[in-house]
Write a protein that holds these residues in place. Structure first.
Motif, PDB file in Angstrom:
ATOM      1  N   ARG A   1       0.828  -1.211   0.000  1.00 58.42           N
ATOM      2  CA  ARG A   1       0.000   0.000   0.000  1.00 58.42           C
ATOM      3  C   ARG A   1       0.864   1.264   0.000  1.00 58.42           C
ATOM      4  NH1 ARG A   1      -3.146  -1.011   4.297  1.00 58.42           N
ATOM      5  NH2 ARG A   1      -4.406  -2.353   2.965  1.00 58.42           N
ATOM      6  N   LYS A   2       1.944   1.244   0.770  1.00 63.49           N
ATOM      7  CA  LYS A   2       2.819   2.411   0.836  1.00 63.49           C
ATOM      8  C   LYS A   2       3.467   2.683  -0.524  1.00 63.49           C
ATOM      9  CE  LYS A   2       6.522   4.554   3.559  1.00 63.49           C
ATOM     10  NZ  LYS A   2       5.849   5.861   3.420  1.00 63.49           N
ATOM     11  N   ALA A   3       3.910   1.629  -1.199  1.00 61.09           N
ATOM     12  CA  ALA A   3       4.521   1.793  -2.528  1.00 61.09           C
ATOM     13  C   ALA A   3       3.510   2.359  -3.526  1.00 61.09           C
ATOM     14  CB  ALA A   3       5.060   0.450  -3.025  1.00 61.09           C
ATOM     15  N   ILE A   4       2.278   1.823  -3.484  1.00 61.67           N
ATOM     16  CA  ILE A   4       1.233   2.262  -4.403  1.00 61.67           C
ATOM     17  C   ILE A   4       0.856   3.720  -4.155  1.00 61.67           C
ATOM     18  CG2 ILE A   4      -1.144   1.919  -5.176  1.00 61.67           C
ATOM     19  CD1 ILE A   4       0.877  -0.276  -6.037  1.00 61.67           C
ATOM     20  N   LEU A   5       0.701   4.086  -2.873  1.00 61.94           N
ATOM     21  CA  LEU A   5       0.330   5.457  -2.537  1.00 61.94           C
ATOM     22  C   LEU A   5       1.389   6.457  -2.993  1.00 61.94           C
ATOM     23  CD1 LEU A   5      -1.283   5.038   1.004  1.00 61.94           C
ATOM     24  CD2 LEU A   5      -2.432   5.561  -1.151  1.00 61.94           C
ATOM     25  N   ASP A   6       2.660   6.070  -2.865  1.00 56.09           N
ATOM     26  CA  ASP A   6       3.750   6.936  -3.345  1.00 56.09           C
ATOM     27  C   ASP A   6       3.633   7.156  -4.851  1.00 56.09           C
ATOM     28  OD1 ASP A   6       4.826   7.252  -0.858  1.00 56.09           O
ATOM     29  OD2 ASP A   6       6.800   6.434  -1.342  1.00 56.09           O
ATOM     30  N   LEU A   7       3.343   6.077  -5.594  1.00 52.74           N
ATOM     31  CA  LEU A   7       3.241   6.175  -7.050  1.00 52.74           C
ATOM     32  C   LEU A   7       2.003   6.981  -7.479  1.00 52.74           C
ATOM     33  CD1 LEU A   7       4.352   2.546  -7.939  1.00 52.74           C
ATOM     34  CD2 LEU A   7       5.573   4.635  -8.550  1.00 52.74           C
ATOM     35  N   VAL A   8       0.936   6.889  -6.698  1.00 55.57           N
ATOM     36  CA  VAL A   8      -0.254   7.700  -6.964  1.00 55.57           C
ATOM     37  C   VAL A   8       0.071   9.172  -6.732  1.00 55.57           C
ATOM     38  CG1 VAL A   8      -2.573   8.275  -6.137  1.00 55.57           C
ATOM     39  CG2 VAL A   8      -1.933   5.882  -6.492  1.00 55.57           C
ATOM     40  N   GLU A   9       0.760   9.447  -5.622  1.00 54.86           N
ATOM     41  CA  GLU A   9       1.119  10.825  -5.288  1.00 54.86           C
ATOM     42  C   GLU A   9       2.044  11.436  -6.341  1.00 54.86           C
ATOM     43  OE1 GLU A   9       3.481  13.060  -1.694  1.00 54.86           O
ATOM     44  OE2 GLU A   9       2.145  11.411  -1.160  1.00 54.86           O
ATOM     45  N   GLU A  10       2.910  10.621  -6.921  1.00 59.41           N
ATOM     46  CA  GLU A  10       3.851  11.103  -7.928  1.00 59.41           C
ATOM     47  C   GLU A  10       3.255  11.137  -9.329  1.00 59.41           C
ATOM     48  OE1 GLU A  10       7.422   8.784  -7.583  1.00 59.41           O
ATOM     49  OE2 GLU A  10       7.668   9.269  -5.451  1.00 59.41           O
ATOM     50  N   GLY A  11       2.002  10.656  -9.470  1.00 56.42           N
ATOM     51  CA  GLY A  11       1.306  10.760 -10.747  1.00 56.42           C
ATOM     52  C   GLY A  11       1.465   9.572 -11.680  1.00 56.42           C
ATOM     53  N   TYR A  12       2.144   8.527 -11.245  1.00 51.99           N
ATOM     54  CA  TYR A  12       2.338   7.362 -12.113  1.00 51.99           C
ATOM     55  C   TYR A  12       1.103   6.457 -12.140  1.00 51.99           C
ATOM     56  CZ  TYR A  12       7.298   8.523 -12.369  1.00 51.99           C
ATOM     57  OH  TYR A  12       8.497   9.156 -12.597  1.00 51.99           O
ATOM     58  N   LEU A  13       0.378   6.415 -11.030  1.00 51.25           N
ATOM     59  CA  LEU A  13      -0.810   5.578 -10.922  1.00 51.25           C
ATOM     60  C   LEU A  13      -2.003   6.432 -10.508  1.00 51.25           C
ATOM     61  CD1 LEU A  13       0.636   2.493  -8.967  1.00 51.25           C
ATOM     62  CD2 LEU A  13       0.245   2.658 -11.433  1.00 51.25           C
ATOM     63  N   VAL A  14      -3.197   5.927 -10.797  1.00 53.01           N
ATOM     64  CA  VAL A  14      -4.422   6.596 -10.357  1.00 53.01           C
ATOM     65  C   VAL A  14      -5.385   5.534  -9.830  1.00 53.01           C
ATOM     66  CG1 VAL A  14      -5.427   6.528 -12.693  1.00 53.01           C
ATOM     67  CG2 VAL A  14      -6.275   8.176 -11.014  1.00 53.01           C
ATOM     68  N   LYS A  15      -5.994   5.818  -8.677  1.00 51.72           N
ATOM     69  CA  LYS A  15      -6.970   4.903  -8.093  1.00 51.72           C
ATOM     70  C   LYS A  15      -8.361   5.290  -8.561  1.00 51.72           C
ATOM     71  CE  LYS A  15      -4.753   3.373  -3.807  1.00 51.72           C
ATOM     72  NZ  LYS A  15      -5.119   1.961  -3.937  1.00 51.72           N
ATOM     73  N   LYS A  16      -9.154   4.298  -8.980  1.00 49.09           N
ATOM     74  CA  LYS A  16     -10.539   4.528  -9.384  1.00 49.09           C
ATOM     75  C   LYS A  16     -11.449   3.747  -8.443  1.00 49.09           C
ATOM     76  CE  LYS A  16      -9.358   5.348 -14.236  1.00 49.09           C
ATOM     77  NZ  LYS A  16      -9.610   4.975 -15.647  1.00 49.09           N
ATOM     78  N   GLN A  17     -12.307   4.494  -7.746  1.00 53.03           N
ATOM     79  CA  GLN A  17     -13.151   3.912  -6.724  1.00 53.03           C
ATOM     80  C   GLN A  17     -13.940   2.721  -7.253  1.00 53.03           C
ATOM     81  OE1 GLN A  17     -13.060   5.070  -3.566  1.00 53.03           O
ATOM     82  NE2 GLN A  17     -14.410   3.430  -2.899  1.00 53.03           N
ATOM     83  N   GLY A  18     -13.787   1.590  -6.585  1.00 50.06           N
ATOM     84  CA  GLY A  18     -14.541   0.390  -6.932  1.00 50.06           C
ATOM     85  C   GLY A  18     -14.034  -0.350  -8.149  1.00 50.06           C
ATOM     86  N   LYS A  19     -12.975   0.168  -8.801  1.00 52.63           N
ATOM     87  CA  LYS A  19     -12.470  -0.476 -10.020  1.00 52.63           C
ATOM     88  C   LYS A  19     -11.048  -0.993  -9.867  1.00 52.63           C
ATOM     89  CE  LYS A  19     -15.391   2.148 -13.215  1.00 52.63           C
ATOM     90  NZ  LYS A  19     -15.428   3.050 -14.389  1.00 52.63           N
ATOM     91  N   GLY A  20     -10.197  -0.268  -9.125  1.00 52.64           N
ATOM     92  CA  GLY A  20      -8.822  -0.704  -8.957  1.00 52.64           C
ATOM     93  C   GLY A  20      -7.840   0.437  -9.202  1.00 52.64           C
ATOM     94  N   THR A  21      -6.586   0.062  -9.424  1.00 54.32           N
ATOM     95  CA  THR A  21      -5.510   1.040  -9.622  1.00 54.32           C
ATOM     96  C   THR A  21      -4.960   0.888 -11.038  1.00 54.32           C
ATOM     97  OG1 THR A  21      -4.956   0.898  -7.276  1.00 54.32           O
ATOM     98  CG2 THR A  21      -3.323   1.904  -8.713  1.00 54.32           C
TER      99      THR A  21
END
Length: 238
Positions: free
Chosen positions: A51-71
């Motif tokens: 989760r920490k790795a994913i959140l870092d990548l979301v914060e840096e703009g590499y990933l985006v979380k979509k509610q109910g669908k995934g990352t």
């Protein structure tokens, strides 16, 4: 696999592994990455670490979380320092992307009084209007509307402008664009023309940027009026 005995924390190792897959094209824009549970089982690490790795990548703009669908892999943005002069081609290169262009208009038009003043035109001088769509890795990013003195730059009508115009100016006309003058930047909504050229939705937020570009001798080269997809560009004001 991650190295459990490495001094680098496991979440950073996972983060860099995913980021590397995005940068080298293994993971592309819109791809869904495995769930936290799947990554936890694959790499034999805790879900908290994942989760920490994913959140870092979301914060840096590499990933985006979509509610109910995934990352999902996010659309890469071109980062450009707004206080420095940098062409679109160079900005793409600096971000590891390939720039290309398609010309939509080459027209001889009459200048407004403001255009005449900004380009230091003589009475009766015309403008050469060139409209291009700029692409980064084959995705449309920007509508580039450039206005040149027709008297000084009419030879551009006969040039292939799918490549860098600045390169042509420097190599064939001995004109080196060197700096941008006063720059205005605002958010506008996509109209029908922008929708068609940028393949975006009506009302999508766009950056609108307008400036006059000068050469190394402080003479005006052209006026630039650009419409840029808001989700594809990031300006650095530092």
């Amino acid at each position: 696999m991650l190295k459990q005995d490495n001094q680098i924390p496991l979440y950073i190792q996972l983060k860099e592994s995913i980021r590397s897959s995005i940068l080298n094209g293994q993971l592309k824009f819109g791809d869904q990455i495995p769930t936290e549970l799947e990554l936890s089982e694959e790499y034999k690490i805790s879900r908290i670490t994942v989760r920490k790795a994913i959140l870092d990548l979301v914060e840096e703009g590499y990933l985006v979380k979509k509610q109910g669908k995934g990352t999902f892999v996010n659309k890469r943005k071109i980062e450009r320092k707004i206080v420095h002069f940098l062409s679109f081609t160079d900005a793409c290169k600096a971000n590891g992307m390939k720039a290309s262009s398609k010309v939509f208009k080459k027209e001889i038009i009459q200048p407004t009084a403001k255009d005449q003043e900004r380009l230091q035109l003589d009475e009766g001088d015309a403008l050469l209007f060139i409209q291009r769509v700029r692409y980064a890795d084959e995705s449309p990013i920007m509508i580039e509307n450039n206005y040149f003195s027709y008297k000084d730059f009419h030879s551009l009508l006969n040039e292939n402008l799918d490549d860098s115009i600045y390169k042509i100016l420097e190599e064939k006309l001995n004109v080196k664009p060197d700096r941008a003058g006063e720059l205005t930047l605002e958010i506008v909504r996509a109209t029908e023309e922008e929708v068609n050229l940028l393949n975006t939705a009506s009302g999508e937020p766009l950056f609108y940027m307008e400036t006059t570009v000068y050469d190394e001798n402080d003479r005006p080269v052209h006026i630039g009026k650009q419409y840029i997809l808001g989700d594809s560009y990031k300006y650095n004001l530092k």
